[in-house]
Scaffold this motif. Structure first.
Motif, mmCIF file in Angstrom:
data_model
loop_
_atom_site.group_PDB
_atom_site.id
_atom_site.type_symbol
_atom_site.label_atom_id
_atom_site.label_comp_id
_atom_site.label_asym_id
_atom_site.label_seq_id
_atom_site.Cartn_x
_atom_site.Cartn_y
_atom_site.Cartn_z
ATOM 1 N N LYS A 74 -42.543 -6.504 -18.979
ATOM 2 C CA LYS A 74 -41.373 -5.716 -19.500
ATOM 3 C C LYS A 74 -41.037 -5.616 -20.857
ATOM 4 O O LYS A 74 -40.795 -4.759 -21.648
ATOM 5 N N ASN A 78 -41.333 -2.824 -23.616
ATOM 6 C CA ASN A 78 -40.205 -2.064 -24.336
ATOM 7 C C ASN A 78 -39.763 -2.854 -25.802
ATOM 8 O O ASN A 78 -38.772 -2.759 -26.266
ATOM 9 N N TYR A 116 -32.385 -7.896 -17.969
ATOM 10 C CA TYR A 116 -33.305 -7.432 -19.125
ATOM 11 C C TYR A 116 -32.803 -5.999 -19.706
ATOM 12 O O TYR A 116 -32.904 -6.193 -20.914
ATOM 13 N N GLU A 117 -32.584 -5.155 -18.603
ATOM 14 C CA GLU A 117 -32.535 -3.736 -19.313
ATOM 15 C C GLU A 117 -31.178 -3.849 -20.126
ATOM 16 O O GLU A 117 -31.198 -3.233 -21.040
ATOM 17 N N ASP A 118 -30.131 -4.295 -19.756
ATOM 18 C CA ASP A 118 -29.038 -4.502 -20.303
ATOM 19 C C ASP A 118 -29.106 -5.161 -21.653
ATOM 20 O O ASP A 118 -28.313 -4.668 -22.638
ATOM 21 N N LYS A 121 -30.531 -2.876 -24.316
ATOM 22 C CA LYS A 121 -29.636 -2.028 -24.728
ATOM 23 C C LYS A 121 -28.825 -2.774 -25.817
ATOM 24 O O LYS A 121 -28.340 -2.136 -26.639
#
Length: 162
Positions: A74, A78, A116-118, A121
């Protein structure tokens, strides 16, 4: 992968070519082993590839572990969203992940990949919102283990007297 069919009798072999994208090391009982990582976070021994010459020399995965390969994948997929080039992914002894980018000396992610996504961001927003006077310094640390409450620090290094 290999698949066997009984009717009609056949054997299907599917090969997936893997390309290393970063150098890495991992801890073994015999000591430290160096190798490479592909985009899926899989370990590749150095002898497995002749493509070592084309690898970026400034991207390194330190302390690779099998159970972190999805999270590493990931991160690698990213890395452009981090606001500055990724230089190092560090998995320490207690399982916490730390990133090092061109702008941030350390970015503490913790050991929970669910956030991880937050976290990405928040890193991207802080990279874009903070001026270079704040972030592009040695000792700049971002603790983003809780992405809703990021902590930003600048650790001043002591200057030696000459």
């Amino acid at each position: 992968s290999i698949r066997r069919q009984l009717i009609p009798p056949s054997l299907s072999i599917i090969l997936k070519e893997r390309h290393p994208i970063a150098f890495a090391d991992r801890r073994l009982a015999q000591g430290k082993e160096t190798g490479m990582i592909d985009i899926d976070g899989n370990w590749m021994p150095k002898k497995m590839s002749t493509l070592v010459i084309n690898l970026p020399q400034d991207l390194y995965i330190e302390g690779w572990r099998y159970n972190y390969k999805e999270w590493i994948s990931k991160i690698l997929r990213n890395k452009e969203k981090l606001g500055s080039p990724l230089r190092r992914v560090i998995i320490n002894q207690n399982g916490e992940l730390t990133l090092k980018t061109e702008v941030f000396e350390k970015i503490y992610l913790g050991n929970n990949s669910i956030n991880y996504e937050d976290q990405v961001k928040a890193i991207n927003k802080l990279s874009n919102d903070l001026t270079l006077d704040f972030i592009d310094k040695k000792g700049t640390i971002l603790d983003i283990r809780d992405p809703s409450k990021p902590e930003f620090q600048i650790i001043k290094t002591k200057r030696s007297k000459n």
